[in-house]
Design a protein around this motif. Structure first.
Motif, PDB file in Angstrom:
ATOM      1  N   PRO A  39       0.821  -1.202   0.000  1.00 51.24           N
ATOM      2  CA  PRO A  39       0.000   0.000   0.000  1.00 51.24           C
ATOM      3  C   PRO A  39       0.862   1.261   0.000  1.00 51.24           C
ATOM      4  N   ARG A  40       0.329   2.307  -0.566  1.00 53.76           N
ATOM      5  CA  ARG A  40       1.055   3.573  -0.737  1.00 53.76           C
ATOM      6  C   ARG A  40       1.525   4.166   0.594  1.00 53.76           C
ATOM      7  N   SER A  41       0.769   3.937   1.644  1.00 49.74           N
ATOM      8  CA  SER A  41       1.114   4.531   2.942  1.00 49.74           C
ATOM      9  C   SER A  41       2.457   4.034   3.477  1.00 49.74           C
ATOM     10  N   LEU A  42       2.992   2.938   2.958  1.00 50.19           N
ATOM     11  CA  LEU A  42       4.298   2.450   3.415  1.00 50.19           C
ATOM     12  C   LEU A  42       5.393   3.481   3.173  1.00 50.19           C
ATOM     13  N   ALA A  43       5.205   4.351   2.196  1.00 48.54           N
ATOM     14  CA  ALA A  43       6.208   5.371   1.894  1.00 48.54           C
ATOM     15  C   ALA A  43       6.452   6.303   3.079  1.00 48.54           C
ATOM     16  N   ARG A  44       5.469   6.466   3.932  1.00 47.70           N
ATOM     17  CA  ARG A  44       5.628   7.341   5.109  1.00 47.70           C
ATOM     18  C   ARG A  44       6.692   6.827   6.076  1.00 47.70           C
ATOM     19  N   PHE A  45       7.057   5.565   5.948  1.00 47.44           N
ATOM     20  CA  PHE A  45       7.997   4.948   6.883  1.00 47.44           C
ATOM     21  C   PHE A  45       9.413   4.812   6.314  1.00 47.44           C
ATOM     22  N   LEU A  46       9.663   5.380   5.147  1.00 45.70           N
ATOM     23  CA  LEU A  46      10.972   5.222   4.512  1.00 45.70           C
ATOM     24  C   LEU A  46      12.092   5.891   5.296  1.00 45.70           C
ATOM     25  N   THR A  47      11.816   7.016   5.894  1.00 48.21           N
ATOM     26  CA  THR A  47      12.833   7.693   6.693  1.00 48.21           C
ATOM     27  C   THR A  47      12.508   7.520   8.167  1.00 48.21           C
ATOM     28  N   SER A  48      13.512   7.646   8.972  1.00 49.70           N
ATOM     29  CA  SER A  48      13.326   7.392  10.399  1.00 49.70           C
ATOM     30  C   SER A  48      12.502   8.487  11.068  1.00 49.70           C
ATOM     31  N   GLY A  49      11.763   8.064  12.049  1.00 43.88           N
ATOM     32  CA  GLY A  49      10.997   8.967  12.886  1.00 43.88           C
ATOM     33  C   GLY A  49      11.158   8.535  14.325  1.00 43.88           C
ATOM     34  N   ASP A  50      10.838   9.410  15.233  1.00 43.03           N
ATOM     35  CA  ASP A  50      11.029   9.081  16.641  1.00 43.03           C
ATOM     36  C   ASP A  50       9.914   8.219  17.220  1.00 43.03           C
ATOM     37  N   ALA A  51       8.709   8.360  16.671  1.00 39.61           N
ATOM     38  CA  ALA A  51       7.565   7.656  17.243  1.00 39.61           C
ATOM     39  C   ALA A  51       6.993   6.661  16.239  1.00 39.61           C
ATOM     40  N   ILE A  52       6.399   5.607  16.768  1.00 43.64           N
ATOM     41  CA  ILE A  52       5.703   4.642  15.916  1.00 43.64           C
ATOM     42  C   ILE A  52       4.431   5.305  15.412  1.00 43.64           C
ATOM     43  N   CYS A  53       4.171   5.157  14.134  1.00 40.94           N
ATOM     44  CA  CYS A  53       3.044   5.832  13.495  1.00 40.94           C
ATOM     45  C   CYS A  53       1.982   4.800  13.106  1.00 40.94           C
ATOM     46  N   HIS A  54       0.719   5.177  13.248  1.00 42.93           N
ATOM     47  CA  HIS A  54      -0.415   4.336  12.866  1.00 42.93           C
ATOM     48  C   HIS A  54      -1.149   5.013  11.718  1.00 42.93           C
ATOM     49  N   LEU A  55      -1.302   4.295  10.587  1.00 40.84           N
ATOM     50  CA  LEU A  55      -1.976   4.845   9.412  1.00 40.84           C
ATOM     51  C   LEU A  55      -3.093   3.923   8.949  1.00 40.84           C
ATOM     52  N   ILE A  56      -4.052   4.508   8.276  1.00 43.40           N
ATOM     53  CA  ILE A  56      -5.134   3.733   7.655  1.00 43.40           C
ATOM     54  C   ILE A  56      -5.050   3.960   6.167  1.00 43.40           C
ATOM     55  N   ASP A  57      -5.013   2.856   5.412  1.00 40.75           N
ATOM     56  CA  ASP A  57      -4.875   2.913   3.959  1.00 40.75           C
ATOM     57  C   ASP A  57      -6.089   2.250   3.330  1.00 40.75           C
ATOM     58  N   ARG A  58      -6.908   3.059   2.661  1.00 45.92           N
ATOM     59  CA  ARG A  58      -8.101   2.532   1.976  1.00 45.92           C
ATOM     60  C   ARG A  58      -7.955   2.680   0.487  1.00 45.92           C
TER      61      ARG A  58
END
Length: 165
Positions: free
Chosen positions: A146-165
């Motif tokens: 799913p396209r939302s995986l792109a949000r995780f390509l670079t590091s972030g400090d917090a775990i992120c929760h996304l919904i992909d429809r």
């Protein structure tokens, strides 16, 4: 939308129930599963399999098995698909909803990321029947499913929760 023709043969086979997979047939036209996905990154690029007909890019991963943590599943999938031992780090969770012509899917995807060393990149050995390519983050963002995986390509400090429809 993800159609049956868009998936590589290997990924299509992975939709089949294997022993202990956390996959549940809700009814004949609906399936739910818990998956681990691994973003393997190196020097601003992502390793993915790309379907030449559809242009869809998929990352290594698969079903979490009963009694297995998502990180264990992620590491197992990378070992099976690339003959590589890694310690994946959980970076997020995606609730993914998608359809094929005759079936609806809901997936809980535990997203992991691993930054590969030069030696790890050089040592990759794809499982028979799979091939991958290195995509720039910009190109991967346009092609990932799913396209939302792109949000995780670079590091972030917090775990992120996304919904992909």
């Amino acid at each position: 939308m993800l159609c049956e023709l868009c998936l590589t043969e290997k990924r299509l086979m992975m939709l089949v129930q294997e022993p202990n997979d956390l996959r549940f047939q809700v009814h004949p036209q609906a399936k739910f599963d818990v998956r681990a996905a691994v973003l393997l990154v190196h020097a601003g690029q992502l390793l993915a399999t790309v379907n030449s007909a559809s242009g869809i890019a998929l990352v290594p991963g698969g079903a979490v098995k009963f009694g297995e943590t998502a990180a264990e599943a992620a590491a197992r999938e990378v070992r099976e698909e690339l003959k590589l031992n890694v310690v994946p780090q959980l970076v997020g969770i995606v609730e993914s909803f998608w359809q094929q012509p005759e079936r609806t899917y809901q997936q809980l995807i535990m997203v992991h990321r691993v930054t590969l060393t030069d030696a790890q990149k050089a040592g990759l050995v794809w499982q028979k029947g799979l091939e991958g390519e290195w995509l720039s983050f910009a190109k991967a963002a346009r092609m990932l499913q799913p396209r939302s995986l792109a949000r995780f390509l670079t590091s972030g400090d917090a775990i992120c929760h996304l919904i992909d429809r």
